[in-house]
Design an enzyme around this catalytic site. Sequence first.
Site, PDB file in Angstrom:
ATOM      1  N   CYS A  42       0.862  -0.956  -0.338  1.00  0.00           N
ATOM      2  CA  CYS A  42      -0.061  -0.137  -0.284  1.00  0.00           C
ATOM      3  C   CYS A  42       0.645   0.945   0.312  1.00  0.00           C
ATOM      4  CB  CYS A  42      -0.799   0.146   1.402  1.00  0.00           C
ATOM      5  SG  CYS A  42      -2.181   1.423   0.887  1.00  0.00           S
ATOM      6  N   CYS A  45      -0.071   3.011   3.820  1.00  0.00           N
ATOM      7  CA  CYS A  45       0.987   2.485   4.412  1.00  0.00           C
ATOM      8  C   CYS A  45       1.752   1.902   4.717  1.00  0.00           C
ATOM      9  CB  CYS A  45      -0.409   2.051   5.382  1.00  0.00           C
ATOM     10  SG  CYS A  45      -1.449   0.918   4.917  1.00  0.00           S
ATOM     11  N   CYS A  91      -7.198  -1.372   1.896  1.00  0.00           N
ATOM     12  CA  CYS A  91      -6.444  -1.930   2.135  1.00  0.00           C
ATOM     13  C   CYS A  91      -6.754  -1.250   3.735  1.00  0.00           C
ATOM     14  CB  CYS A  91      -5.219  -0.234   2.184  1.00  0.00           C
ATOM     15  SG  CYS A  91      -4.149  -0.765   3.525  1.00  0.00           S
ATOM     16  N   CYS A  94      -5.346   0.634   6.418  1.00  0.00           N
ATOM     17  CA  CYS A  94      -5.183   2.892   6.367  1.00  0.00           C
ATOM     18  C   CYS A  94      -6.948   2.594   5.479  1.00  0.00           C
ATOM     19  CB  CYS A  94      -3.934   3.079   6.037  1.00  0.00           C
ATOM     20  SG  CYS A  94      -4.167   2.400   4.812  1.00  0.00           S
ATOM     21  N   CYS A 115      -8.681  -5.947  -9.614  1.00  0.00           N
ATOM     22  CA  CYS A 115      -8.094  -4.911 -10.618  1.00  0.00           C
ATOM     23  C   CYS A 115      -7.664  -3.580  -9.671  1.00  0.00           C
ATOM     24  CB  CYS A 115      -9.508  -4.707 -11.428  1.00  0.00           C
ATOM     25  SG  CYS A 115      -8.623  -3.048 -12.869  1.00  0.00           S
TER      26      CYS A 115
END
Length: 126
Positions: A42, A45, A91, A94, A115
């Site tokens: 990510c 984070c 995610c 976060c 995707c």
Amino acid sequence: MTDEELKEKLTPEQYHIMRKKGTEAPFSGKYVNTKDKGMYKCAACGQELFSSDAKFDSGTGWPSFTEPANLEHVELREDNDHGVRRTEVVCKNCGSHLGHVFDDGPQERGGKRYCINSACLMLEKK
């Protein structure tokens, strides 16, 4: 991280996509054609999200994966924005929007296509 901290850390494009549920133009992201091995994390984070082993060329213009590296690191949410029923990928650490998951991936690899916007990812190469 607060929204203000993320606004300072992320580029304007990343912030728009990850916090406002935007999307990048197809075939414009830096990881669309990347074949490098490693772990996609990510961009907000650093949470591990997708292994390069799960990446495939879907021809859609966005990086596509058959599965997350760890299902506990992503959250799937119903998304009815724009009059279309989809499943949003977020995610779990976060809460940042990453993209969507569809049921049109390779059948021999589970049939899923995650995707994901390149702007939401950072690749830690092996």
